[in-house]
Design a protein around this motif. Structure first.
Motif, short mmCIF file in Angstrom:
data_model
loop_
_atom_site.label_atom_id
_atom_site.label_comp_id
_atom_site.label_asym_id
_atom_site.label_seq_id
_atom_site.Cartn_x
_atom_site.Cartn_y
_atom_site.Cartn_z
N LYS A 39 8.61 3.05 -10.76
CA LYS A 39 7.66 1.92 -10.80
C LYS A 39 8.30 0.59 -10.44
N VAL B 139 0.84 -1.20 0.00
CA VAL B 139 0.00 0.00 0.00
C VAL B 139 0.87 1.26 0.00
N VAL B 140 1.85 1.30 0.89
CA VAL B 140 2.71 2.49 1.00
C VAL B 140 3.57 2.66 -0.25
N LEU C 111 2.53 6.14 -7.09
CA LEU C 111 1.48 7.00 -7.64
C LEU C 111 1.81 8.49 -7.47
N LEU C 112 2.44 8.82 -6.36
CA LEU C 112 2.83 10.21 -6.11
C LEU C 112 4.12 10.58 -6.84
N ASP C 113 4.69 9.62 -7.57
CA ASP C 113 5.93 9.80 -8.32
C ASP C 113 7.13 10.08 -7.40
N TRP C 114 7.09 9.52 -6.20
CA TRP C 114 8.21 9.63 -5.26
C TRP C 114 9.20 8.48 -5.45
N LEU D 255 7.40 -1.23 -7.22
CA LEU D 255 6.18 -2.04 -7.05
C LEU D 255 6.51 -3.52 -6.95
N GLY E 235 2.99 1.49 -3.21
CA GLY E 235 2.08 1.86 -4.30
C GLY E 235 1.72 3.33 -4.27
N ALA E 236 1.47 3.86 -3.08
CA ALA E 236 1.18 5.29 -2.95
C ALA E 236 2.39 6.13 -3.36
N PHE E 237 3.57 5.71 -2.95
CA PHE E 237 4.78 6.45 -3.32
C PHE E 237 4.99 6.45 -4.83
#
Length: 150
Positions: free
Chosen positions: A117, A104-105, A111-114, A120, A107-109
């Protein structure tokens, strides 16, 4: 009240015995401990090569911090090794929650482009390990109170 030498020593037997099952010790926990140990060692010894696999550039100023994070990862891996040796089901159950949250974390990173890919894959590996441990915990019966006292 005075404690004698034998009262404060660590027990010779682990507090939670490993449940005897046909396949032996909890393999998902052993495997995960080995994986974390390997990742920690790679980050501590060769951080640029390890992070290159995850397409993560490393600034020279960050090198000591990444090496330190590798050492922390090695220390974290020790918990998995100890849980595997002693059959600590509580630690194993807690690890499932942590490893699901990892996806989850991460994936959020992403998505936020931090993070790139490629990270993942780490989250998906964590999630797969969580599923494996969950199945293993369900398959292995809990030791009964009368068995653990014997």
């Amino acid at each position: 009240m005075r404690m004698t030498d034998s009262e404060w020593r660590a027990p010779s037997e682990p507090p939670t015995p490993v449940t005897p099952v046909p396949f032996g010790k909890p393999w998902s926990i052993w495997f995960w401990g080995a994986l974390l140990s390997t990742a920690g060692l790679c980050l501590a010894v060769a951080p640029q090569a390890a992070l290159h696999l995850l397409k993560s550039p490393l600034a020279p100023a960050a090198l000591p911090w990444v090496r330190f994070a590798g050492l922390l990862l090695l220390a974290y891996a020790m918990g998995y090794h100890v849980a595997g040796w002693t059959g600590q089901r509580t630690y194993m159950r807690a690890s499932v929650v942590l490893r699901v949250m990892s996806l989850v974390v991460l994936g959020a990173f992403v998505l936020l482009d931090w993070l790139p890919k490629a990270w993942l894959a780490v989250g998906l590996g964590d999630f797969a390990g969580a599923v494996w441990t969950t199945l293993e915990l369900r398959w292995r019966p809990k030791p009964k109170a009368s068995e653990s006292a014997a």
